[in-house]
Design a protein around this motif. Structure first.
Motif, short mmCIF file in Angstrom:
data_model
loop_
_atom_site.label_atom_id
_atom_site.label_comp_id
_atom_site.label_asym_id
_atom_site.label_seq_id
_atom_site.Cartn_x
_atom_site.Cartn_y
_atom_site.Cartn_z
N GLY A 60 0.81 -1.21 0.00
CA GLY A 60 0.00 0.00 0.00
C GLY A 60 0.84 1.26 0.00
N ARG A 61 1.93 1.26 0.75
CA ARG A 61 2.80 2.43 0.80
C ARG A 61 3.53 2.63 -0.52
NH1 ARG A 61 4.17 0.37 6.37
NH2 ARG A 61 2.93 1.64 7.80
N SER A 98 -6.63 12.44 3.61
CA SER A 98 -6.71 12.85 5.01
C SER A 98 -6.81 11.66 5.95
CB SER A 98 -7.89 13.80 5.22
OG SER A 98 -9.13 13.16 4.92
N VAL A 99 -7.45 10.58 5.50
CA VAL A 99 -7.52 9.39 6.34
C VAL A 99 -6.16 8.71 6.40
CG1 VAL A 99 -8.67 7.18 6.73
CG2 VAL A 99 -9.98 9.10 5.82
N ILE A 100 -5.48 8.66 5.25
CA ILE A 100 -4.11 8.12 5.24
C ILE A 100 -3.21 8.97 6.14
CG2 ILE A 100 -2.12 7.57 3.79
CD1 ILE A 100 -4.50 5.80 3.21
N LEU A 142 -3.50 8.22 9.76
CA LEU A 142 -2.75 7.02 10.13
C LEU A 142 -1.24 7.25 10.10
CD1 LEU A 142 -4.85 4.44 8.10
CD2 LEU A 142 -5.05 4.98 10.53
N GLY A 143 -0.81 8.43 9.62
CA GLY A 143 0.61 8.77 9.65
C GLY A 143 1.44 8.20 8.53
N ASP A 144 0.81 7.91 7.38
CA ASP A 144 1.53 7.25 6.29
C ASP A 144 1.84 8.15 5.10
OD1 ASP A 144 1.93 4.46 7.08
OD2 ASP A 144 -0.24 4.37 7.20
N LEU A 145 1.70 9.46 5.25
CA LEU A 145 1.96 10.35 4.12
C LEU A 145 3.33 11.03 4.26
CD1 LEU A 145 -1.50 11.91 3.37
CD2 LEU A 145 -0.01 10.83 1.72
N PRO A 146 4.24 10.80 3.32
CA PRO A 146 5.57 11.43 3.38
C PRO A 146 5.55 12.83 2.77
CG PRO A 146 5.47 9.92 1.52
CD PRO A 146 4.14 9.84 2.21
N TRP A 147 4.95 13.78 3.47
CA TRP A 147 4.70 15.11 2.91
C TRP A 147 5.98 15.80 2.43
CZ3 TRP A 147 0.03 15.94 1.53
CH2 TRP A 147 -1.06 15.49 2.28
N ALA A 179 -1.81 10.94 13.69
CA ALA A 179 -0.44 11.44 13.60
C ALA A 179 -0.35 12.79 14.28
CB ALA A 179 -0.02 11.55 12.13
N SER A 180 0.81 13.11 14.85
CA SER A 180 0.98 14.32 15.65
C SER A 180 0.67 15.60 14.88
CB SER A 180 2.39 14.39 16.21
OG SER A 180 3.35 14.39 15.15
N HIS A 181 0.88 15.59 13.56
CA HIS A 181 0.67 16.80 12.76
C HIS A 181 -0.74 16.85 12.16
CE1 HIS A 181 1.77 13.65 9.84
NE2 HIS A 181 0.87 14.25 9.09
#
Length: 228
Positions: free
Chosen positions: A139-140, A177-179, A182-187, A220-222
């Motif tokens: 998925g990632r 936004s849901v991803i 969960l903290g899985d977006l490498p912004w 996620a914290s952010h």
């Protein structure tokens, strides 16, 4: 007579989030009913035999209209409440907004959400055991391919479909936004996409989504920060 609206939805469901964003952007007041749809409550099945959210119920002059599922609800809102338009004012932008919404609801959901959301959220809700590391890795990897595509689009466009905010942006934001929860977006790897998301995240329609919390699953914290 005013219209009394009720949205039956689940907070971390991307389909439901698209409708919440559209209602917020059009400034249409509504009350909420949170649906634990995986438990198949009979009162919800009576509204939508498919058993999935979202469902919008509008009552006006004693008449009740039930509109089921995302695309039907969004088209209904565009037809009945055309301002502000969320499909664009020009044919090319409307076509592109529809294409992008379909992209996220079919391709992104199958390749990314079907892995990450299923493993990290749906399994928890359904009691299906521990997440599969193999599926999450797949998925990632798929997520990065989608993010690269969006980054390329946003290097030449103000919004995903063109010059104006559209349902294409809302579909993207609902899924991403849901991803992100969960903290899985490498912004940091996608600056144009990050700027787009910050711009959308700052709009009033987005604020209710930032307040969503899933019991037992800390975001996620952010997640709720506008400047990240």
């Amino acid at each position: 007579m005013s219209v009394v609206r009720t949205l039956h939805h689940y907070p971390l469901d991307p389909a439901s989030r698209q409708v919440r964003l559209a209602l917020g952007e059009k400034r249409l007041p509504f009350s909420e009913v949170i649906v634990r749809y995986w438990e198949q409550p009979p009162e919800f099945a009576a509204l939508n035999p498919a058993g999935v959210p979202p469902v919008l119920v509008e009552v006006e002059d004693g008449k009740t209209l039930v509109v089921c599922e995302t695309r039907a609800i969004l088209e209904h809102l565009e037809e009945r409440y055309p301002e502000p338009p969320l499909l664009g004012r020009e044919p090319a932008e409307r076509a592109e907004a529809r294409r992008l919404a379909q992209w996220f609801d079919r391709k992104f959901d199958a390749e990314v959400g079907g892995s990450l959301l299923h493993e990290k959220l749906e399994k928890r809700l359904l009691g299906l055991g521990a997440p599969s590391l193999t599926n999450m890795r797949a998925g990632r990897e798929a997520l990065r391919h989608h993010l690269l595509y969006l980054e390329k689009l946003l290097q030449t466009r103000d919004w995903l479909a063109g010059r104006r905010l559209s349902l294409g942006d809302m579909a993207a934001a609902a899924h991403l936004s849901v991803i992100d929860y969960l903290g899985d977006l490498p912004w940091r790897d996608f600056p144009a996409l990050t700027a787009w998301y910050m711009k959308l995240k700052s709009r009033p329609c987005f604020r209710p989504l930032l307040a969503d919390r899933q019991p037992g699953l800390t975001p996620a914290s952010h997640y709720a920060e506008l400047d990240f």
